[in-house]
Design a protein around this motif. Structure first.
Motif, PDB file in Angstrom:
ATOM      1  N   LEU A   1      15.587  25.493  11.262  1.00 27.37           N
ATOM      2  CA  LEU A   1      15.788  25.188  11.921  1.00 27.37           C
ATOM      3  C   LEU A   1      15.442  26.052  13.385  1.00 27.37           C
ATOM      4  CD1 LEU A   1      17.965  23.239  13.617  1.00 27.37           C
ATOM      5  CD2 LEU A   1      19.552  24.706  13.554  1.00 27.37           C
ATOM      6  N   ALA A   2      14.775  27.236  13.846  1.00 24.37           N
ATOM      7  CA  ALA A   2      14.233  27.934  14.713  1.00 24.37           C
ATOM      8  C   ALA A   2      12.346  27.790  14.655  1.00 24.37           C
ATOM      9  CB  ALA A   2      14.170  28.929  14.345  1.00 24.37           C
ATOM     10  N   ARG A   3      12.608  27.403  13.706  1.00 16.20           N
ATOM     11  CA  ARG A   3      10.991  27.135  13.562  1.00 16.20           C
ATOM     12  C   ARG A   3      10.407  25.795  13.371  1.00 16.20           C
ATOM     13  NH1 ARG A   3       7.143  30.123   9.753  1.00 16.20           N
ATOM     14  NH2 ARG A   3       8.002  31.851   9.186  1.00 16.20           N
ATOM     15  N   ILE A   4      11.819  23.942  13.651  1.00 17.00           N
ATOM     16  CA  ILE A   4      11.523  23.135  14.339  1.00 17.00           C
ATOM     17  C   ILE A   4      11.673  23.528  15.741  1.00 17.00           C
ATOM     18  CG2 ILE A   4      12.747  21.150  14.319  1.00 17.00           C
ATOM     19  CD1 ILE A   4      13.567  21.502  11.257  1.00 17.00           C
ATOM     20  N   HIS A   5      12.750  23.841  16.394  1.00 16.00           N
ATOM     21  CA  HIS A   5      12.126  24.090  17.901  1.00 16.00           C
ATOM     22  C   HIS A   5      11.306  24.414  18.039  1.00 16.00           C
ATOM     23  CE1 HIS A   5      16.568  23.636  17.668  1.00 16.00           C
ATOM     24  NE2 HIS A   5      16.898  25.033  17.085  1.00 16.00           N
TER      25      HIS A   5
ATOM     26  N   ALA B   1       4.505  16.962  13.826  1.00 15.52           N
ATOM     27  CA  ALA B   1       4.487  18.770  13.097  1.00 15.52           C
ATOM     28  C   ALA B   1       4.802  18.150  12.176  1.00 15.52           C
ATOM     29  CB  ALA B   1       5.075  19.528  14.567  1.00 15.52           C
ATOM     30  N   VAL B   2       4.049  19.163  11.050  1.00 20.46           N
ATOM     31  CA  VAL B   2       4.478  19.218  10.147  1.00 20.46           C
ATOM     32  C   VAL B   2       4.595  20.803   9.734  1.00 20.46           C
ATOM     33  CG1 VAL B   2       3.004  19.003   7.675  1.00 20.46           C
ATOM     34  CG2 VAL B   2       2.709  17.378   9.409  1.00 20.46           C
ATOM     35  N   ILE B   3       6.019  20.806   9.246  1.00 26.08           N
ATOM     36  CA  ILE B   3       6.560  22.513   8.455  1.00 26.08           C
ATOM     37  C   ILE B   3       6.111  21.874   6.410  1.00 26.08           C
ATOM     38  CG2 ILE B   3       7.579  24.178   7.864  1.00 26.08           C
ATOM     39  CD1 ILE B   3       9.006  23.072  11.097  1.00 26.08           C
TER      40      ILE B   3
ATOM     41  N   THR C   1      -5.300  24.460   6.819  1.00 26.89           N
ATOM     42  CA  THR C   1      -6.793  24.113   6.407  1.00 26.89           C
ATOM     43  C   THR C   1      -6.428  21.795   7.111  1.00 26.89           C
ATOM     44  OG1 THR C   1      -7.525  25.304   5.432  1.00 26.89           O
ATOM     45  CG2 THR C   1      -8.862  23.973   5.652  1.00 26.89           C
ATOM     46  N   VAL C   2      -5.537  21.649   5.492  1.00 26.87           N
ATOM     47  CA  VAL C   2      -5.270  20.295   5.719  1.00 26.87           C
ATOM     48  C   VAL C   2      -4.928  19.649   7.023  1.00 26.87           C
ATOM     49  CG1 VAL C   2      -5.663  20.163   3.469  1.00 26.87           C
ATOM     50  CG2 VAL C   2      -3.222  20.444   4.599  1.00 26.87           C
ATOM     51  N   GLY C   3      -4.014  20.892   8.053  1.00 26.54           N
ATOM     52  CA  GLY C   3      -3.394  19.965   9.154  1.00 26.54           C
ATOM     53  C   GLY C   3      -1.905  20.257   9.289  1.00 26.54           C
ATOM     54  N   ALA C   4      -1.645  21.178   8.626  1.00 25.93           N
ATOM     55  CA  ALA C   4      -0.052  21.548   8.560  1.00 25.93           C
ATOM     56  C   ALA C   4       0.400  22.532   9.506  1.00 25.93           C
ATOM     57  CB  ALA C   4       0.726  22.482   7.166  1.00 25.93           C
TER      58      ALA C   4
END
Length: 227
Positions: A114-118, A79-81, A97-100
């Motif tokens: 942290l919330a987005r990681i979860h 998972a890429v943030i 578009t590149v996959g994020a």
């Protein structure tokens, strides 16, 4: 829920102060963390470390974040943030578009990250979800149940998310604003007193008449105290 020490996070940013801040914060949450300051070393580290989540800055010397994201997505189930100081919509669109998998604009709060990681772990690595025991609480995300001292609590969906958030962040004061962001969502347009209503309901279900389980920290927020 999942055990944080099962999760590997790779931080990629050419600003050492940001790396140090995020590494310290994520390690304190129990995650395994590695860092890289530019794209080539990020790819090499990912090949060896096999991270679940990569926090990736866009603007870096050499390979930029967009190129690194494309290469990571070819190499790993990850998972890429993406992080950027830019606010242009074109950058966000290009990143996705590149996959994020998600996108955050600097500056941002650690709690939001942290919330987005979860969220990414729940969505992309459901095999890691299991029952988590914290003190007298047991959280079973697969069944959407919380037990307190072996007693299963009858909770609405929002009560479940709120109590889970408080228990996971036990021994830490969390403000109403932070609770609203992480339980109700970033675009919630209601009033902060909705938190008080739900806290009252949780205390009733926990038989917490003296507010010894969910404590009110006057002027600051709420805290679940666990030894």
């Amino acid at each position: 829920m999942y055990q944080a020490d099962q999760i590997k996070i790779l931080l990629v940013d050419d600003e050492p102060t940001i790396l140090q801040f995020l590494e310290m914060g994520l390690r304190s949450e129990g995650f395994q963390v590695m860092t890289a300051e530019e794209g080539i070393s990020a790819i090499q580290t990912a090949r060896e470390f096999h991270p679940h989540v990569v926090i990736l800055d866009v603007m870096m010397p050499g390979l930029d974040g967009f190129e690194v994201c494309k290469m990571l997505k070819r190499l790993e189930n990850v998972a890429v943030i993406m992080l950027t100081a830019k606010e242009e919509v074109d950058d966000r669109v290009r990143g996705l578009t590149v996959g994020a998998d998600d996108y955050m604009i600097k500056p941002f709060s650690f709690e939001e990250l942290l919330a987005r990681i979860h969220a990414r772990i729940r969505n992309q690595f459901p095999q890691l979800m299991n029952e988590l025991t914290i003190g007298p609480f047991s959280i079973d995300d697969s069944r959407r149940e919380i037990r307190y001292e072996q007693r299963t609590l009858s909770l609405s969906a929002t009560e479940y998310e709120l109590l889970k958030y408080l228990v996971i962040h036990h021994n830490r004061v969390v403000s109403k604003a932070v609770i609203l962001e992480n339980v109700w969502g970033y675009d919630f347009g209601g009033q902060e007193n909705i938190v008080e209503v739900y806290i009252r309901a949780l205390r009733e279900k926990l038989d917490d008449r003296d507010h010894q389980i969910i404590r009110t920290i006057r002027g600051s927020g709420y805290r679940v105290d666990l030894s």
